[in-house]
Scaffold this active site. Sequence first.
Site, PDB file in Angstrom:
ATOM      1  CD  GLN A   1      -3.018  -0.499  -0.051  1.00  0.00           C
ATOM      2  OE1 GLN A   1      -3.510   0.607  -0.127  1.00  0.00           O
ATOM      3  NE2 GLN A   1      -3.209  -1.433  -0.975  1.00  0.00           N
TER       4      GLN A   1
ATOM      5  CG  HIS B   1      -1.513   2.398  -3.867  1.00  0.00           C
ATOM      6  ND1 HIS B   1      -1.923   2.196  -5.154  1.00  0.00           N
ATOM      7  CD2 HIS B   1      -1.871   1.285  -3.172  1.00  0.00           C
ATOM      8  CE1 HIS B   1      -2.512   1.007  -5.257  1.00  0.00           C
ATOM      9  NE2 HIS B   1      -2.494   0.438  -4.067  1.00  0.00           N
TER      10      HIS B   1
ATOM     11  CD  GLU C   1      -8.640   1.243   0.007  1.00  0.00           C
ATOM     12  OE1 GLU C   1      -8.970   1.126  -1.193  1.00  0.00           O
ATOM     13  OE2 GLU C   1      -7.601   1.840   0.363  1.00  0.00           O
ATOM     14  CG  HIS C   2      -6.989  -2.742   1.425  1.00  0.00           C
ATOM     15  ND1 HIS C   2      -6.587  -1.514   0.928  1.00  0.00           N
ATOM     16  CD2 HIS C   2      -7.591  -3.390   0.398  1.00  0.00           C
ATOM     17  CE1 HIS C   2      -6.920  -1.431  -0.345  1.00  0.00           C
ATOM     18  NE2 HIS C   2      -7.540  -2.552  -0.695  1.00  0.00           N
TER      19      HIS C   2
ATOM     20  CG  ASP D   1      -5.301  -4.195  -4.660  1.00  0.00           C
ATOM     21  OD1 ASP D   1      -6.381  -3.871  -4.140  1.00  0.00           O
ATOM     22  OD2 ASP D   1      -4.230  -3.615  -4.426  1.00  0.00           O
TER      23      ASP D   1
ATOM     24  CG  HIS E   1     -52.350  10.988   2.800  1.00  0.00           C
ATOM     25  ND1 HIS E   1     -52.186  12.253   2.314  1.00  0.00           N
ATOM     26  CD2 HIS E   1     -51.193  10.319   2.518  1.00  0.00           C
ATOM     27  CE1 HIS E   1     -50.988  12.362   1.767  1.00  0.00           C
ATOM     28  NE2 HIS E   1     -50.351  11.191   1.874  1.00  0.00           N
TER      29      HIS E   1
END
Length: 844
Positions: free
Chosen positions: A672, A675, A741-742, A775, A834
Site C-alpha cells: 500500500q 501507491h 480500507e484494507h 486487488d 390521505h
Amino acid sequence: MPSFLALLDGESVDDELLVAVSRIASIIVPSGQTVPANCNHFVLVQDPSTDPDEVIAHLDNGAEKAIVPLSLAKNLIGTVPANRLFLLLDVANVSAVSDTLRSAISGVFLKTSSSDADLIDSVSRFFKGSTVHVLSSDQPSPSSIRKLAAVGASLILPTSQLTLGPSSEKKISIVDAFLAPLVSDRPDGLFPTVVSSDPHGGRTLGLVYSSQKSIAESIITGKGVYHSRKHGLWRKGETSGATQDVVRIQTDCDNDALEFRVVQHGAGFCHLDRASCFGDLDGLAALERTLAARLVDAPAGSYTRRLFNDQELLRAKIMEEADELCRAETKEEVAFEAADLLYFALTKCAAAGVSVKDIEQSLDKKAKKITRRPGNAKPQWSSKPEASKPPVPAPQAPSAPQSDPNVPIRMRTVDLAAVTPDERSKLLKRPVLRSDEMIAKVKPIVDNVRVRGDAALLELTAKFDKAQLDTPLLLPPFFPLPESQSIDPDVREAIDAAYANIHKFHAAQIDSAPLVVETMPGVTCTRFARPIARVGLYVPGGTAILPSTALMLGVPAQVAGCEQVILATPPRADGSISPEVLYVAHLVGAHAVLRAGGAQAVAALAYGTETVPKVDKIFGPGNQWVTAAKMLVQNDTDALVSIDMPAGPSEVLVIADELCNPAFVAADLLSQAEHGVDSQVVLVGASLPESTLEKIEEEVDKQARALSRVDIVRESVSRSLIVKADDANAAMTFSNEYAPEHLILHLRGASGWVSHVRNAGSVFVGPYSPESCGDYASGTNHTLPTNGYARQFSGVNTQSFQKHITSQEITAEGLQKLGPIVATLADCEGLQAHANAVRVRLGV
C-alpha cells in the site's frame, strides 16, 4: 465635499490640531513647507515660474492635488490628470480661463476679498463640474461656511485661525467648522451614521446615530463616539474593549448623514461579537483576520504554521502560484489561480506584519505618481520564444520529496497504553482533505464541458493528456485488437482467470428473486431489483495500465445487467488506450470507451455531450481532481447523477501477533505504501515482542530499497504508524475505530477474528492472503471506502449497480383490516386526503 479645507499658513501649528483636522478635512501645504505626517494634503504652488517637473514631483511624492497658477496650469495640461489639478485663481481673473483649461482641471482655489455667496455661485456655474474652494479675507464663521456650502463651495481656513477649543472672535473651532453645514431632518436632531472599516475596503460595520456632542468628541479624541437613542452619549468599546480609532469623518451629498471610517479593535463592531452588523467579514478581509490569528496560534503541524516557519517553502509557493496564474486562460481559472496567489502573498505579509491597509496605502501611493517607469520585465521574467515554454502540466498528485538514501526507512511508533484519549483520537484521523478547494478548482473544468460539450472535452484532453483526438468516443468491437496493440499471452491468461473469479463472486450477489412478505392477511409487500440503466466507469490510466480496475467495475455492471456501460480512461499521447483495458472492455461488454480523464471525463459522463451518453451513476477511483469532480456533479440537480462513494488515499491496517512472519507483514505494508506519498499504512501489534517488531522494520527497509518506487515508499513509510496494543482484542478495537480500507489479519486463528470486525472495506485473513490478491484476482472487489468511510459505506459490489423498488398489493379484505389503521394515522397528521383515499374504498 468637505465643509472646509485647512491651509498651513506658516505659523507654528499644534500637531494635535493637525491630526484632528486630518480626520475631517484635507490640508493645503504651500510648496517648500514640511508636509504633516500621515495627513491627506494638497500642494499649493504660488510661483508661476516653477518648473512643471517640480509640480509632478510633489504629486509623485504623495500630494492628492496640485494647486497651481493659471500660466503654470497651461504647461501641465495633458501631463497631469484633471482630477489631480486645481487652479489657483484671483476672482478678477476668472474670465481669462479658457474652455480647454476648464476641462483640464477638477477644482479652483479662489482668492477673494469677500466670500459673497452670489459671487461664488456665479463662479461655481462658470466652472461647472469642478469644486470651488474659497480663500477670503473675511473672518470665518459657521454662517459663512453654511452659505458657501449652499452654493456647492467650501471655505479655506488658515490653520492660524483654527482651534481645538471653543470658537472666538479670532479663531473658529474645527468642530464648529465641520458642523456648520450639517442639517438633521429628524425631530431629535440626530444624524444617521454609517460606520465602515478603513482597513477592509470600506466594509460597512453598522448603522448608528450621532449628535453634535458625540461628533465633537470623536473629532477631538479620534475615538468612535456616537449617540444612543436610549442612553445618550455612547463611547464605543468603553465597557467591551471593542474600541475604534477614527480615520475619517465625512458628510453625504445632502449634509444630513455621516460616514465614520474607523479601525475597529477587539471582537468587532456588532454586539454579537461579529465584525459587522451585516454579517461577518468575507473575502480578503476574512483571510487577513484568519492569517493574523494563525500567526499567533496555528497548530504546530498545520500547513499555515509550516508556511510561517519555512520561508523557502513560502517563497516557492508564491512563485509557483504566480506561474499558474500566468498560464491560466479562462475567467474561472484566472480567478482561482489569483485566489491561490493572494493566499500565499498575504501569508508572507502577515508574517512580516504587513496589513491589507498597508498594501492599500502602497497602492494609493503608486496611483498618485504621475511619472511612470517603462514597466518592462526583468530579464529573468521576460517572455521567451513560444517553443521554449514548458507545457502546462496535467493535474497530478505532488511527487515525493527526495530523502537521504542512507537513512533507514522506518515508521513511527506509539503505545496505545500510554496515549491520552485526545492523542488516540488524533491517531484515527486521516490527512485533511481540502475538498472545498479542490471542488473550486475543478468547477471551471466541469462547467466548460457541461456548456461546450465535445469541443471542451477535446481541448482539455489535448491540454492535460497531450492527446490530439478527432472524437472522444471509441465504439466496439474492441477485440480482436490491431497487431500493434497485441497483449502478452500471459497477461491475457491472467486477465481471463481474474475475470472468471470476479464474475463468479459477483454473480452470487445478484438479487434474482423478489422478496415477498405478507405483512398481514391480504397485504403483500414486495421488493425487487432492477439494474441502473446507464453507468460510467472511471479507470485511471494514461501512461499506467490498470485492467484490474476495469475488471472490478465492469464485471458487476455486466452481472447486474446495466443497459449501457461507458468506460472512461485517459488516452496515451498517441490517442490510444492500453490494449489490456480494451480487452477488459470487450470481456465485460462495454458499450463505449471514453478517451478522457480527470474532471473533464467525469463532467462528460455526468452531463453527456454530443457523442458521450449521459449516465445515471459514476463509479471508480481517481486522483483528487476526479474525486472532487464526482463530489461536485453528484450535488448538481441538473446532472441527476450519483457516485459510488467518497474516496481518499489508499489505506491498509495490519494486525500482527508474535506468530506473524515479519517478511509477510512488511510486504503487506509496502504494497500500500507504494501507491503514493499520502498512502495510509498502519501496523497494529497485538502483544508484539520488540524483537519481532525490529525484524518487521528491518524487512520494511530491506524490501523497500529493492522497489522501483522506493522514493515514494520512503516518504509514505515515514508518515506511517506502528501502534502497540496489549492484546488482539485491543488491536481489533483500534482497527474498528480506524475503519481501514484494507484490513489484514496476521493473527493466531485469524479466521476466528473475522466475526469481531465491525468496520473495514475488505478483510484479508491469515498469512497467505495478501492484499494484492483482492486487488487483482481473488474475486472480491478492490474499489473500497477510504478515509474512515468504511463505517458507513460498502465496497463496490453487484448491488451497487442495482436499485431496489418496492411494491404492495392489497386485497379488498386486506384493506378492511389495514384501512382503518391508515385513516387513523392520516387524521392524526392532519392529511385528510390521505384518509379519504381509504374511506372512499371502504364506503365510510
